[in-house]
Design a protein around this motif. Structure first.
Motif, PDB file in Angstrom:
ATOM      1  N   LEU A   1      45.100  -1.472  34.874  1.00  0.00           N
ATOM      2  CA  LEU A   1      44.059  -1.359  35.781  1.00  0.00           C
ATOM      3  C   LEU A   1      44.695  -0.273  36.672  1.00  0.00           C
ATOM      4  O   LEU A   1      44.170   0.867  37.076  1.00  0.00           O
ATOM      5  CB  LEU A   1      43.117  -2.322  36.540  1.00  0.00           C
ATOM      6  CG  LEU A   1      42.092  -1.572  37.249  1.00  0.00           C
ATOM      7  CD1 LEU A   1      41.172  -0.873  36.224  1.00  0.00           C
ATOM      8  CD2 LEU A   1      41.353  -2.809  37.934  1.00  0.00           C
ATOM      9  N   SER A   2      45.893  -0.597  37.106  1.00  0.00           N
ATOM     10  CA  SER A   2      46.460   0.130  38.196  1.00  0.00           C
ATOM     11  C   SER A   2      47.051   1.419  37.549  1.00  0.00           C
ATOM     12  O   SER A   2      47.115   2.583  38.170  1.00  0.00           O
ATOM     13  CB  SER A   2      47.542  -0.486  38.825  1.00  0.00           C
ATOM     14  OG  SER A   2      48.886  -0.923  37.834  1.00  0.00           O
ATOM     15  N   TYR A   3      47.473   1.480  36.289  1.00  0.00           N
ATOM     16  CA  TYR A   3      47.720   2.838  35.696  1.00  0.00           C
ATOM     17  C   TYR A   3      46.584   3.728  35.580  1.00  0.00           C
ATOM     18  O   TYR A   3      46.785   4.823  36.099  1.00  0.00           O
ATOM     19  CB  TYR A   3      48.409   2.423  34.250  1.00  0.00           C
ATOM     20  CG  TYR A   3      48.428   3.528  33.531  1.00  0.00           C
ATOM     21  CD1 TYR A   3      49.546   4.742  33.425  1.00  0.00           C
ATOM     22  CD2 TYR A   3      47.439   4.022  32.495  1.00  0.00           C
ATOM     23  CE1 TYR A   3      49.678   5.644  32.795  1.00  0.00           C
ATOM     24  CE2 TYR A   3      47.538   5.344  31.860  1.00  0.00           C
ATOM     25  CZ  TYR A   3      48.616   6.341  32.063  1.00  0.00           C
ATOM     26  OH  TYR A   3      48.845   7.241  31.314  1.00  0.00           O
ATOM     27  N   TRP A   4      45.582   3.335  35.234  1.00  0.00           N
ATOM     28  CA  TRP A   4      44.213   4.282  34.926  1.00  0.00           C
ATOM     29  C   TRP A   4      43.767   4.611  36.642  1.00  0.00           C
ATOM     30  O   TRP A   4      43.395   5.760  36.677  1.00  0.00           O
ATOM     31  CB  TRP A   4      43.140   3.477  34.407  1.00  0.00           C
ATOM     32  CG  TRP A   4      43.469   3.404  32.830  1.00  0.00           C
ATOM     33  CD1 TRP A   4      43.959   2.297  32.296  1.00  0.00           C
ATOM     34  CD2 TRP A   4      43.808   4.450  32.036  1.00  0.00           C
ATOM     35  NE1 TRP A   4      44.002   2.527  31.076  1.00  0.00           N
ATOM     36  CE2 TRP A   4      44.127   3.816  30.927  1.00  0.00           C
ATOM     37  CE3 TRP A   4      43.574   5.858  31.915  1.00  0.00           C
ATOM     38  CZ2 TRP A   4      44.375   4.517  29.662  1.00  0.00           C
ATOM     39  CZ3 TRP A   4      43.688   6.634  31.092  1.00  0.00           C
ATOM     40  CH2 TRP A   4      44.217   6.241  29.742  1.00  0.00           C
ATOM     41  N   PHE A   5      43.849   3.871  37.594  1.00  0.00           N
ATOM     42  CA  PHE A   5      43.691   4.155  39.128  1.00  0.00           C
ATOM     43  C   PHE A   5      44.851   5.328  39.279  1.00  0.00           C
ATOM     44  O   PHE A   5      44.190   6.299  39.754  1.00  0.00           O
ATOM     45  CB  PHE A   5      43.695   2.966  39.814  1.00  0.00           C
ATOM     46  CG  PHE A   5      43.627   3.408  41.135  1.00  0.00           C
ATOM     47  CD1 PHE A   5      42.075   3.587  41.742  1.00  0.00           C
ATOM     48  CD2 PHE A   5      44.454   3.414  42.183  1.00  0.00           C
ATOM     49  CE1 PHE A   5      42.099   4.011  43.049  1.00  0.00           C
ATOM     50  CE2 PHE A   5      44.426   3.799  43.504  1.00  0.00           C
ATOM     51  CZ  PHE A   5      42.982   4.253  43.919  1.00  0.00           C
ATOM     52  N   GLY A   6      45.971   5.175  39.052  1.00  0.00           N
ATOM     53  CA  GLY A   6      46.797   6.120  39.203  1.00  0.00           C
ATOM     54  C   GLY A   6      46.729   7.345  38.647  1.00  0.00           C
ATOM     55  O   GLY A   6      46.666   8.539  39.123  1.00  0.00           O
ATOM     56  N   ARG A   7      46.227   7.394  37.422  1.00  0.00           N
ATOM     57  CA  ARG A   7      45.891   8.378  36.564  1.00  0.00           C
ATOM     58  C   ARG A   7      44.819   9.130  37.032  1.00  0.00           C
ATOM     59  O   ARG A   7      44.639  10.648  37.002  1.00  0.00           O
ATOM     60  CB  ARG A   7      45.839   8.221  35.223  1.00  0.00           C
ATOM     61  CG  ARG A   7      45.502   9.336  34.360  1.00  0.00           C
ATOM     62  CD  ARG A   7      46.317   9.076  33.064  1.00  0.00           C
ATOM     63  NE  ARG A   7      45.958  10.425  32.338  1.00  0.00           N
ATOM     64  CZ  ARG A   7      46.042  10.240  30.780  1.00  0.00           C
ATOM     65  NH1 ARG A   7      46.742   9.221  30.312  1.00  0.00           N
ATOM     66  NH2 ARG A   7      45.929  11.341  30.050  1.00  0.00           N
TER      67      ARG A   7
ATOM     68  N   GLN B   1      47.421 -10.277  33.884  1.00  0.00           N
ATOM     69  CA  GLN B   1      47.815  -9.092  32.888  1.00  0.00           C
ATOM     70  C   GLN B   1      46.889  -7.837  33.299  1.00  0.00           C
ATOM     71  O   GLN B   1      47.630  -6.581  32.753  1.00  0.00           O
ATOM     72  CB  GLN B   1      47.673  -9.524  31.596  1.00  0.00           C
ATOM     73  CG  GLN B   1      47.784  -8.703  30.345  1.00  0.00           C
ATOM     74  CD  GLN B   1      47.747  -9.289  29.053  1.00  0.00           C
ATOM     75  OE1 GLN B   1      47.604 -10.450  28.981  1.00  0.00           O
ATOM     76  NE2 GLN B   1      48.050  -8.475  27.970  1.00  0.00           N
ATOM     77  N   PHE B   2      45.752  -8.159  33.372  1.00  0.00           N
ATOM     78  CA  PHE B   2      44.785  -6.722  33.421  1.00  0.00           C
ATOM     79  C   PHE B   2      45.050  -5.877  34.704  1.00  0.00           C
ATOM     80  O   PHE B   2      45.038  -4.789  34.673  1.00  0.00           O
ATOM     81  CB  PHE B   2      43.486  -7.359  33.814  1.00  0.00           C
ATOM     82  CG  PHE B   2      43.018  -7.920  34.988  1.00  0.00           C
ATOM     83  CD1 PHE B   2      42.545  -6.956  35.834  1.00  0.00           C
ATOM     84  CD2 PHE B   2      43.376  -9.205  35.021  1.00  0.00           C
ATOM     85  CE1 PHE B   2      42.135  -7.704  37.085  1.00  0.00           C
ATOM     86  CE2 PHE B   2      42.895  -9.736  36.274  1.00  0.00           C
ATOM     87  CZ  PHE B   2      42.269  -8.910  37.230  1.00  0.00           C
ATOM     88  N   LYS B   3      45.811  -6.381  35.698  1.00  0.00           N
ATOM     89  CA  LYS B   3      46.128  -5.538  36.880  1.00  0.00           C
ATOM     90  C   LYS B   3      47.080  -4.343  36.923  1.00  0.00           C
ATOM     91  O   LYS B   3      46.629  -3.311  37.149  1.00  0.00           O
ATOM     92  CB  LYS B   3      46.572  -6.646  38.083  1.00  0.00           C
ATOM     93  CG  LYS B   3      45.690  -7.477  38.560  1.00  0.00           C
ATOM     94  CD  LYS B   3      45.867  -8.444  39.869  1.00  0.00           C
ATOM     95  CE  LYS B   3      45.032  -9.444  40.251  1.00  0.00           C
ATOM     96  NZ  LYS B   3      45.482 -10.309  41.229  1.00  0.00           N
ATOM     97  N   PRO B   4      48.138  -4.636  36.242  1.00  0.00           N
ATOM     98  CA  PRO B   4      49.058  -3.444  35.834  1.00  0.00           C
ATOM     99  C   PRO B   4      48.334  -2.324  35.137  1.00  0.00           C
ATOM    100  O   PRO B   4      48.336  -1.283  35.307  1.00  0.00           O
ATOM    101  CB  PRO B   4      50.256  -4.088  35.172  1.00  0.00           C
ATOM    102  CG  PRO B   4      50.109  -5.663  35.614  1.00  0.00           C
ATOM    103  CD  PRO B   4      48.776  -5.754  35.584  1.00  0.00           C
TER     104      PRO B   4
END
Length: 184
Positions: A79-85, A74-77
């Motif tokens: 975390l991926s948003y904040w990496f993209g941001r 669950q945490f991967k999506p």
């Protein structure tokens, strides 16, 4: 440089014959930049509500037994948003510095962030890798929007109003959180 103003309210005073008062108009003008900042505030709220709606729908999806993989990863999506941001803020700052067209960059970024929000349900069905890709791209465009709005507000506002306008814009994140929590 001449500032353009937008007429917001206009009232006519009634003539009073007994006191010999003349009819006069009272007008309230707002600078055009204030209208632009208010519209920007609303658009940034919409982008943030999209982000929060994902988090709230994630809680519902984790409860669904058909998507068992989401419970452990669950945490991967998220975390991926904040990496993209993070990447998007850097990219947006460079784009506005190079092109000097923050309005065009904001418009395109809002369009793509809406598209990736609409693709989010597909990502849940397709698997963790696909949802991570969609969330990274959504984060990139959200980051581009925020960094471009800083450039736009600096161009539109006088030096003594910059920090007030930028603070108002960034408060849209918290207003969106309150709004999203109240409707979900």
């Amino acid at each position: 440089k001449k500032q353009t103003n937008v007429l917001v309210v206009m009232k006519d005073k009634v003539e009073d014959k007994k006191n010999n008062k003349k009819k006069r108009k009272e007008e309230l003008y707002l600078p055009k930049r204030s209208i632009i900042i208010l519209i920007s505030f609303i658009l940034l709220m919409i982008v943030q509500v999209q982000y929060f709606s994902y988090n709230i729908s994630m809680e519902e999806i984790v409860r669904d037994d058909r998507l068992e993989f989401m419970k452990t990863e669950q945490f991967k999506p998220e975390l991926s948003y904040w990496f993209g941001r993070f990447l998007g803020c850097i990219i947006g700052g460079l784009l506005t510095y190079i092109t000097h067209k923050p309005k065009l960059i904001i418009t395109i970024s809002i369009l793509f962030s809406c598209i990736f929000t609409l693709l989010t349900p597909y990502g849940f069905v397709a698997g963790v890798d696909r949802i991570i890709q969609i969330r990274v791209l959504f984060g990139v465009f959200a980051g581009i929007i925020f960094s471009s709005y800083i450039d736009l507000s600096i161009r539109w506002c006088p030096r003594n109003e910059e920090s007030r306008q930028i603070t108002f814009l960034f408060s849209s994140q918290y207003a969106a959180y309150l709004f999203a929590e109240s409707i979900y």
